[in-house]
Design a protein around this motif. Structure first.
Motif, PDB file in Angstrom:
ATOM      1  N   SER A   1      39.722 -24.874  74.178  1.00 56.76           N
ATOM      2  CA  SER A   1      40.887 -25.390  74.885  1.00 56.76           C
ATOM      3  C   SER A   1      41.217 -24.492  76.065  1.00 56.76           C
ATOM      4  O   SER A   1      40.784 -23.340  76.125  1.00 56.76           O
ATOM      5  CB  SER A   1      42.101 -25.500  73.949  1.00 56.76           C
ATOM      6  OG  SER A   1      42.552 -24.208  73.565  1.00 56.76           O
ATOM      7  N   PHE A   2      42.010 -25.053  76.998  1.00 56.35           N
ATOM      8  CA  PHE A   2      42.394 -24.343  78.214  1.00 56.35           C
ATOM      9  C   PHE A   2      43.884 -24.500  78.467  1.00 56.35           C
ATOM     10  O   PHE A   2      44.488 -25.505  78.078  1.00 56.35           O
ATOM     11  CB  PHE A   2      41.651 -24.913  79.434  1.00 56.35           C
ATOM     12  CG  PHE A   2      40.162 -24.789  79.376  1.00 56.35           C
ATOM     13  CD1 PHE A   2      39.529 -23.685  79.936  1.00 56.35           C
ATOM     14  CD2 PHE A   2      39.386 -25.769  78.769  1.00 56.35           C
ATOM     15  CE1 PHE A   2      38.148 -23.569  79.886  1.00 56.35           C
ATOM     16  CE2 PHE A   2      38.010 -25.663  78.726  1.00 56.35           C
ATOM     17  CZ  PHE A   2      37.396 -24.552  79.286  1.00 56.35           C
ATOM     18  N   SER A   3      44.449 -23.534  79.175  1.00 54.58           N
ATOM     19  CA  SER A   3      45.797 -23.711  79.697  1.00 54.58           C
ATOM     20  C   SER A   3      45.753 -24.851  80.704  1.00 54.58           C
ATOM     21  O   SER A   3      44.827 -24.937  81.515  1.00 54.58           O
ATOM     22  CB  SER A   3      46.256 -22.424  80.382  1.00 54.58           C
ATOM     23  OG  SER A   3      47.254 -22.690  81.337  1.00 54.58           O
ATOM     24  N   ASP A   4      46.768 -25.716  80.668  1.00 52.83           N
ATOM     25  CA  ASP A   4      46.799 -26.858  81.587  1.00 52.83           C
ATOM     26  C   ASP A   4      46.818 -26.408  83.044  1.00 52.83           C
ATOM     27  O   ASP A   4      46.146 -26.994  83.894  1.00 52.83           O
ATOM     28  CB  ASP A   4      48.017 -27.744  81.311  1.00 52.83           C
ATOM     29  CG  ASP A   4      47.878 -28.554  80.037  1.00 52.83           C
ATOM     30  OD1 ASP A   4      46.741 -28.691  79.548  1.00 52.83           O
ATOM     31  OD2 ASP A   4      48.901 -29.046  79.534  1.00 52.83           O
ATOM     32  N   ILE A   5      47.610 -25.377  83.342  1.00 53.74           N
ATOM     33  CA  ILE A   5      47.728 -24.927  84.729  1.00 53.74           C
ATOM     34  C   ILE A   5      46.401 -24.334  85.199  1.00 53.74           C
ATOM     35  O   ILE A   5      45.932 -24.617  86.301  1.00 53.74           O
ATOM     36  CB  ILE A   5      48.870 -23.910  84.893  1.00 53.74           C
ATOM     37  CG1 ILE A   5      50.215 -24.585  84.620  1.00 53.74           C
ATOM     38  CG2 ILE A   5      48.863 -23.311  86.296  1.00 53.74           C
ATOM     39  CD1 ILE A   5      51.406 -23.645  84.663  1.00 53.74           C
ATOM     40  N   PHE A   6      45.768 -23.518  84.372  1.00 56.45           N
ATOM     41  CA  PHE A   6      44.477 -22.957  84.760  1.00 56.45           C
ATOM     42  C   PHE A   6      43.455 -24.065  84.972  1.00 56.45           C
ATOM     43  O   PHE A   6      42.695 -24.053  85.948  1.00 56.45           O
ATOM     44  CB  PHE A   6      43.953 -21.974  83.710  1.00 56.45           C
ATOM     45  CG  PHE A   6      42.527 -21.565  83.979  1.00 56.45           C
ATOM     46  CD1 PHE A   6      42.246 -20.585  84.909  1.00 56.45           C
ATOM     47  CD2 PHE A   6      41.469 -22.212  83.348  1.00 56.45           C
ATOM     48  CE1 PHE A   6      40.925 -20.242  85.218  1.00 56.45           C
ATOM     49  CE2 PHE A   6      40.149 -21.878  83.631  1.00 56.45           C
ATOM     50  CZ  PHE A   6      39.889 -20.887  84.570  1.00 56.45           C
ATOM     51  N   SER A   7      43.432 -25.030  84.054  1.00 61.16           N
ATOM     52  CA  SER A   7      42.473 -26.124  84.168  1.00 61.16           C
ATOM     53  C   SER A   7      42.667 -26.878  85.482  1.00 61.16           C
ATOM     54  O   SER A   7      41.701 -27.242  86.155  1.00 61.16           O
ATOM     55  CB  SER A   7      42.642 -27.083  82.981  1.00 61.16           C
ATOM     56  OG  SER A   7      41.662 -28.089  83.004  1.00 61.16           O
ATOM     57  N   GLY A   8      43.935 -27.076  85.879  1.00 66.63           N
ATOM     58  CA  GLY A   8      44.226 -27.741  87.146  1.00 66.63           C
ATOM     59  C   GLY A   8      43.766 -26.921  88.335  1.00 66.63           C
ATOM     60  O   GLY A   8      43.175 -27.454  89.280  1.00 66.63           O
ATOM     61  N   ASN A   9      44.027 -25.616  88.294  1.00 64.63           N
ATOM     62  CA  ASN A   9      43.597 -24.738  89.387  1.00 64.63           C
ATOM     63  C   ASN A   9      42.078 -24.680  89.480  1.00 64.63           C
ATOM     64  O   ASN A   9      41.506 -24.654  90.575  1.00 64.63           O
ATOM     65  CB  ASN A   9      44.161 -23.333  89.198  1.00 64.63           C
ATOM     66  CG  ASN A   9      45.630 -23.233  89.537  1.00 64.63           C
ATOM     67  OD1 ASN A   9      46.159 -24.039  90.303  1.00 64.63           O
ATOM     68  ND2 ASN A   9      46.311 -22.257  88.964  1.00 64.63           N
ATOM     69  N   ALA A  10      41.434 -24.643  88.319  1.00 64.83           N
ATOM     70  CA  ALA A  10      39.966 -24.610  88.307  1.00 64.83           C
ATOM     71  C   ALA A  10      39.406 -25.877  88.951  1.00 64.83           C
ATOM     72  O   ALA A  10      38.533 -25.819  89.815  1.00 64.83           O
ATOM     73  CB  ALA A  10      39.457 -24.468  86.873  1.00 64.83           C
ATOM     74  N   PHE A  11      39.933 -27.019  88.538  1.00 63.53           N
ATOM     75  CA  PHE A  11      39.475 -28.293  89.096  1.00 63.53           C
ATOM     76  C   PHE A  11      39.656 -28.337  90.609  1.00 63.53           C
ATOM     77  O   PHE A  11      38.752 -28.733  91.344  1.00 63.53           O
ATOM     78  CB  PHE A  11      40.250 -29.436  88.421  1.00 63.53           C
ATOM     79  CG  PHE A  11      40.383 -30.667  89.269  1.00 63.53           C
ATOM     80  CD1 PHE A  11      39.269 -31.431  89.594  1.00 63.53           C
ATOM     81  CD2 PHE A  11      41.618 -31.063  89.755  1.00 63.53           C
ATOM     82  CE1 PHE A  11      39.382 -32.561  90.389  1.00 63.53           C
ATOM     83  CE2 PHE A  11      41.742 -32.187  90.545  1.00 63.53           C
ATOM     84  CZ  PHE A  11      40.629 -32.941  90.864  1.00 63.53           C
ATOM     85  N   LYS A  12      40.802 -27.901  91.095  1.00 63.96           N
ATOM     86  CA  LYS A  12      41.074 -27.950  92.538  1.00 63.96           C
ATOM     87  C   LYS A  12      40.149 -27.033  93.330  1.00 63.96           C
ATOM     88  O   LYS A  12      40.010 -27.180  94.545  1.00 63.96           O
ATOM     89  CB  LYS A  12      42.531 -27.574  92.808  1.00 63.96           C
ATOM     90  CG  LYS A  12      43.521 -28.624  92.357  1.00 63.96           C
ATOM     91  CD  LYS A  12      44.955 -28.184  92.607  1.00 63.96           C
ATOM     92  CE  LYS A  12      45.936 -29.235  92.132  1.00 63.96           C
ATOM     93  NZ  LYS A  12      47.341 -28.833  92.367  1.00 63.96           N
ATOM     94  N   ASN A  13      39.514 -26.099  92.650  1.00 62.87           N
ATOM     95  CA  ASN A  13      38.595 -25.179  93.315  1.00 62.87           C
ATOM     96  C   ASN A  13      37.132 -25.454  92.977  1.00 62.87           C
ATOM     97  O   ASN A  13      36.253 -24.663  93.307  1.00 62.87           O
ATOM     98  CB  ASN A  13      38.964 -23.738  92.963  1.00 62.87           C
ATOM     99  CG  ASN A  13      40.216 -23.282  93.690  1.00 62.87           C
ATOM    100  OD1 ASN A  13      40.162 -22.891  94.852  1.00 62.87           O
ATOM    101  ND2 ASN A  13      41.367 -23.372  93.021  1.00 62.87           N
ATOM    102  N   GLY A  14      36.877 -26.568  92.299  1.00 65.45           N
ATOM    103  CA  GLY A  14      35.500 -26.957  92.023  1.00 65.45           C
ATOM    104  C   GLY A  14      34.874 -26.313  90.804  1.00 65.45           C
ATOM    105  O   GLY A  14      33.646 -26.275  90.684  1.00 65.45           O
TER     106      GLY A  14
END
Length: 200
Positions: free
Chosen positions: A96-109
């Motif tokens: 599992s991942f933190s939602d905010i980290f997962s969002g930041n990761a996605f936005k950076n590819g």
């Protein structure tokens, strides 16, 4: 943003649970105004003992991290994703991942792949000696030993990663619509557009 279709290669067999963003990139690196060089500070506290998997030459440049539950918890710093990118990481696999980290990761590819703990445990074993393949198109993770798991991903995020579209890229896809709106605004409501680029 670079397209992400497949991530293949060695993986850091990290496995640590509850890794917060301060562990990924310490706060004293947040003063930088550029993303360059953040990879050198990634996991700094863990590297101090000189026995970190991130300093093991066998895994140097690995594009995947195998992590424990709740990866990326803590503060919302986007620098954590920047640091991972700078060290060459393109995907993280964890239960599992933190939602905010997962969002930041996605936005950076960066692709975040959530798999059951049993699958993560198996991947930790494989990562010690062999490469791992993540196929985004087919939403699967596989090993040379015929292991294969499927994972879920939001369709919008999947498409953006496959097409290499960040927020700027998504906006540019609507360039014609935006230009038409600005033209109409200039004609129909010139007092709104007055003094703006649209009025030029």
């Amino acid at each position: 943003m670079e397209k992400v279709t497949e991530v293949e290669g060695r993986a850091y067999p990290f496995g640590m649970k509850n890794v917060d963003t301060d562990i990924i990139i310490p706060a004293h690196f947040l003063k930088t105004v550029t993303r360059d060089g953040l990879g050198e500070g990634a996991f700094e506290a863990l590297r101090k003992d000189g026995d970190s998997v991130f300093d093991n030459p066998e895994f140097a440049g690995a594009p995947i991290i195998i992590a424990g539950d709740n990866f990326g918890c803590g503060s919302s710093r986007e620098h954590a994703a920047w640091a991972l990118l700078d060290m060459g990481v393109k995907a993280v696999i964890a239960p599992s991942f933190s939602d905010i980290f997962s969002g930041n990761a996605f936005k950076n590819g960066i692709l975040t792949v959530a798999l059951p703990q049993e699958a993560v445990d198996r991947l930790m074993e494989v990562a010690q000696t062999d490469p791992i393949t993540i196929d985004l198109e087919n939403q699967s993770v596989s090993t040379p030993f015929q292991d294969r798991w499927t994972f879920e991903i939001d369709p919008f995020r999947k498409n953006c990663l496959l097409e290499g579209l960040d927020e700027v890229g998504l906006t540019m896809q609507s360039d014609a619509v935006i230009s038409a709106f600005e033209d109409r605004l200039r004609r129909e409501q010139p007092w709104v557009a007055s003094g703006t680029k649209a009025a030029a």
